[in-house]
Scaffold this motif. Structure first.
Motif, PDB file in Angstrom:
ATOM      1  N   ILE A   1       0.864  -1.171   0.000  1.00 21.59           N
ATOM      2  CA  ILE A   1       0.000   0.000   0.000  1.00 21.59           C
ATOM      3  C   ILE A   1       0.903   1.222   0.000  1.00 21.59           C
ATOM      4  CG2 ILE A   1      -1.719   1.336   1.245  1.00 21.59           C
ATOM      5  CD1 ILE A   1      -2.791  -1.235   2.402  1.00 21.59           C
TER       6      ILE A   1
ATOM      7  N   SER B   1       1.018   5.336   0.259  1.00 25.07           N
ATOM      8  CA  SER B   1       0.238   6.507   0.641  1.00 25.07           C
ATOM      9  C   SER B   1       0.925   7.759   0.124  1.00 25.07           C
ATOM     10  CB  SER B   1       0.126   6.593   2.167  1.00 25.07           C
ATOM     11  OG  SER B   1      -0.617   5.517   2.653  1.00 25.07           O
TER      12      SER B   1
ATOM     13  N   ASN C   1      -4.227   7.180  -1.681  1.00 23.50           N
ATOM     14  CA  ASN C   1      -3.391   5.997  -1.472  1.00 23.50           C
ATOM     15  C   ASN C   1      -3.793   4.925  -2.474  1.00 23.50           C
ATOM     16  OD1 ASN C   1      -5.536   4.243  -0.287  1.00 23.50           O
ATOM     17  ND2 ASN C   1      -5.497   5.788   1.336  1.00 23.50           N
TER      18      ASN C   1
ATOM     19  N   TYR D   1      -7.574   5.492  -3.875  1.00 22.70           N
ATOM     20  CA  TYR D   1      -8.415   6.626  -3.497  1.00 22.70           C
ATOM     21  C   TYR D   1      -7.741   7.931  -3.901  1.00 22.70           C
ATOM     22  CZ  TYR D   1     -10.928   3.273  -0.632  1.00 22.70           C
ATOM     23  OH  TYR D   1     -11.653   2.197  -0.215  1.00 22.70           O
ATOM     24  N   ASP D   2      -8.541   8.823  -4.455  1.00 28.87           N
ATOM     25  CA  ASP D   2      -8.131  10.214  -4.676  1.00 28.87           C
ATOM     26  C   ASP D   2      -6.950  10.390  -5.620  1.00 28.87           C
ATOM     27  OD1 ASP D   2     -10.153  11.139  -2.964  1.00 28.87           O
ATOM     28  OD2 ASP D   2      -8.898  10.732  -1.214  1.00 28.87           O
TER      29      ASP D   2
ATOM     30  N   MET E   1      -1.440  -3.725   7.178  1.00 25.90           N
ATOM     31  CA  MET E   1      -1.725  -3.290   5.810  1.00 25.90           C
ATOM     32  C   MET E   1      -1.626  -4.444   4.833  1.00 25.90           C
ATOM     33  SD  MET E   1      -0.273   0.446   5.302  1.00 25.90           S
ATOM     34  CE  MET E   1      -1.058   1.817   6.122  1.00 25.90           C
TER      35      MET E   1
ATOM     36  N   LEU F   1      -4.708  -6.339   5.161  1.00 24.01           N
ATOM     37  CA  LEU F   1      -5.783  -5.625   4.488  1.00 24.01           C
ATOM     38  C   LEU F   1      -5.730  -5.884   2.991  1.00 24.01           C
ATOM     39  CD1 LEU F   1      -8.014  -3.441   4.450  1.00 24.01           C
ATOM     40  CD2 LEU F   1      -6.184  -1.753   4.199  1.00 24.01           C
TER      41      LEU F   1
HETATM   42  C1  LIG Z   1      -6.859   5.318   1.805  1.00 22.41           C
HETATM   43  O1  LIG Z   1      -7.665   6.444   1.630  1.00 22.41           O
HETATM   44  C2  LIG Z   1      -9.011   6.253   2.026  1.00 22.41           C
HETATM   45  C3  LIG Z   1      -9.794   7.480   1.645  1.00 22.41           C
HETATM   46  O2  LIG Z   1      -9.201   8.627   2.180  1.00 22.41           O
HETATM   47  C4  LIG Z   1      -9.068   5.963   3.500  1.00 22.41           C
HETATM   48  O3  LIG Z   1     -10.403   5.742   3.892  1.00 22.41           O
HETATM   49  C5  LIG Z   1      -8.240   4.738   3.786  1.00 22.41           C
HETATM   50  O4  LIG Z   1      -8.176   4.525   5.166  1.00 22.41           O
HETATM   51  C6  LIG Z   1      -6.825   4.922   3.260  1.00 22.41           C
HETATM   52  N1  LIG Z   1      -6.108   3.676   3.403  1.00 22.41           N
HETATM   53  C7  LIG Z   1      -4.906   3.624   3.917  1.00 22.41           C
HETATM   54  C8  LIG Z   1      -4.322   2.272   4.034  1.00 22.41           C
HETATM   55  O5  LIG Z   1      -4.306   4.611   4.287  1.00 22.41           O
END
Ligand SMILES: *[C@@H]1O[C@H](CO)[C@@H](O)[C@H](O)[C@H]1NC(C)=O
Ligand SMILES: *[C@@H]1O[C@H](CO)[C@@H](O)[C@H](O)[C@H]1NC(C)=O
Length: 513
Positions: free
Chosen positions: A120, A122, A127, A156-157, A500, A503
């Protein structure tokens, strides 16, 4: 075992065709495109529809992946090291924009192999959870074999994949060979160095040259600046950090002001739209612009848009080299008729983003741990290969033009860049509705690239149990983040890598359904 991401693909052992890369001229030239030339400079207002105010300029590159090659557009990011593709458009924050770009169909590549590792990553904003594969990566004329890169399955994003060109962020090492590493080890370039010419928003086509320098793109000599050791920097992350040694301003009437000599670490981030500088420097810059008012709600200095038409410049000093950035390039029209100075405070990880980089020609030399900078210009093309011994010391740009004079110690004065103070003018009452906007480009633009990794090396493959199994050892715990501005995490705080990786396994399972 859970079938991995590439279950439909026969795992290949190291392709037999590895390591026979054609040796060419010793450099690789590839065009860089400015995507969505916003935030809009005043002079582009007429031709630009104002549909997406929050967008920043992103510099992108088209690369080819797999066999047969598929062309994929990626963000060029000097603030992070990894290559990955296939963002999740639905959660990218900009689904329609994201969907315009092709995704890599790994099922049709005959040369792809799964590594069995996941991670993962970030970024400052957003991320991505990736599975690492190896495949052919073609950039310009260079064909890299067996390049490890990430295929996303949940991000995400971030609306586009990213080609990272920074050193391994974790100074302790343990990473895998990145794109620049393989270009050198496969004989495509002589040393791990590249130069970047981003150009102005009005002439958006720049270029990246791996292993080479275009003397037709700058004025004067290239100043060699050592890349700072991570221990000398606020975040402790290994990035392209150099010391800013002074700040000047040239006012429209031709007079100038200069700061005293400073030594402030700042890193160069092509994936970052905004510049973020230590608060006293941020304030000194804001106060330079006639009539600028600090807006406590948005954090920007708001300035009358007409100031962008005045012939002033900000002059950033690096030892004996000065990089001048025209006011017009530092003022952004974020909303119809509302302009701001394009810098925010950034004490944890000061960064020069695109507004600075457009004015500079920069050679990034990882082997010699140095950056070489000059004032950017455009007077033709003359590419010189960087040899094994690094950037030639006597290289001079072909372009003529007036370089800002090097400030002499103790001269000038008038700019206080060392003390935080109350802003000269502050907006009281209603601010101009800027608070509803997002700032910085998508992806790593907001705060400048990858902040932490789950693992220093590749983490182990997700295992098949529903809880993600033990997720392996998760590598060495990553670089421990490097200054998350939002939640105040500080350097050295380690991300829970085991969790992670677990996950990741859960998500892989969901994704495969
Ligand atoms: C990734 O970003 C999402 C949206 O902001 C967030 O909900 C999630 O916890 C993040 N995941 C990690 C592993 O940081
Ligand atoms: C690169 O580093 C080597 C070893 O430190 C040094 O001998 C050489 O002069 C450097 N070259 C440049 C161009 O900085």
């Amino acid at each position: 075992m859970l079938p991995l991401l590439l279950s439909s693909v026969t795992l290949l052992s190291a392709p037999a065709l590895a390591a026979v890369a054609a040796r060419g001229e010793g450099f690789i030239h590839a065009p860089v495109k400015a995507t969505r030339g916003t935030p809009k400079l005043l002079r582009r207002q007429a031709e630009e529809a104002t549909t997406n105010h929050k967008a920043g300029t992103m510099y992108t590159l088209d690369i080819d992946l797999g066999t047969p090659p598929q062309t994929i557009t990626v963000i060029l990011d000097t603030g992070s090291p990894d290559l990955w593709v296939n963002p999740t458009c639905e959660t990218s924050g900009e689904p329609e924009y994201c969907a315009q770009f092709a995704q890599f169909d790994y099922t049709t590549s005959s040369t792809i192999a799964d590594t069995g590792y996941a991670d993962i990553l970030s970024y400052g904003k957003g991320n991505v959870t990736i599975e690492y594969v190896t495949d052919m990566v073609t950039i310009g004329s260079a064909q890299i074999t067996d390049q490890i890169f990430g295929v996303n399955f949940e991000s995400y994003d971030i609306p586009m994949g990213i080609l990272g060109l920074s050193p391994a962020v974790n100074p302790a090492g343990g990473d895998y060979p990145f794109v620049l590493d393989n270009m050198a080890s496969q004989g495509l370039i002589n040393s791990r160095a590249f130069s970047l010419d981003l150009r102005g928003v009005d002439s958006p086509d720049g270029a990246i040259i791996f292993g080479g320098i275009d003397t037709g793109k700058f004025i004067g000599n290239l100043e060699a600046l050592p890349i700072l050791d991570p221990s000398q920097t606020p975040s402790g992350a290994d990035r392209y950090w150099v010391a800013l040694t002074g700040l000047g301003v040239t006012l429209p009437d031709g007079t100038s002001q200069t700061s005293e000599e400073i030594a402030v670490p700042v890193f160069l981030d092509s994936g970052g739209t905004l510049s973020r500088l230590p608060t006293p420097i941020f304030q000194a810059i804001g106060d330079v612009f006639p009539g600028a008012q600090f807006d406590p709600d948005s954090g920007f200095y708001v300035v009358d848009c007409s100031v962008a038409n005045q012939p002033g410049s900000l002059d950033f000093v690096f030892n004996s080299k000065v990089i001048s950035v025209a006011w017009a390039d530092f003022i952004w029209e974020l909303q119809e008729g509302v302009c701001v100075v394009g810098v925010l405070p950034g004490d944890d990880e000061p960064v020069f983003g695109d507004s600075f980089l457009r004015a500079a020609y920069v050679v990034y030399d990882q082997d010699n741990r140095s950056l070489h900078i000059a004032q950017a210009a455009n007077c033709g093309t003359n590419v010189v290969a960087i040899g094994a011994s690094g950037v030639p010391a006597d290289l001079v740009g072909d372009c003529t033009g007036v370089e800002a004079p090097t400030p002499t110690a103790g001269a000038g004065g008038g700019l206080d860049v060392t003390q935080t103070r109350a802003p000269t003018n502050t907006i009281t009452g209603a601010s101009p509705a800027l608070t509803t906007l997002g700032f910085g480009g998508p992806g790593p633009a907001a705060t400048g690239g990858r902040k932490s990794t789950t693992v220093g090396g590749l983490g182990p493959a997700p295992t098949g149990t529903s809880n993600g199994g033990n997720g392996g050892n998760g590598g060495n715990g990553g670089n421990g983040g490097n200054g998350d501005k939002k939640n105040g995490a500080v350097a050295g705080v380690s991300v829970g890598s085991g969790a992670m990786v677990a996950l990741a396994a859960v998500n892989v399972a969901a994704w495969l359904l």
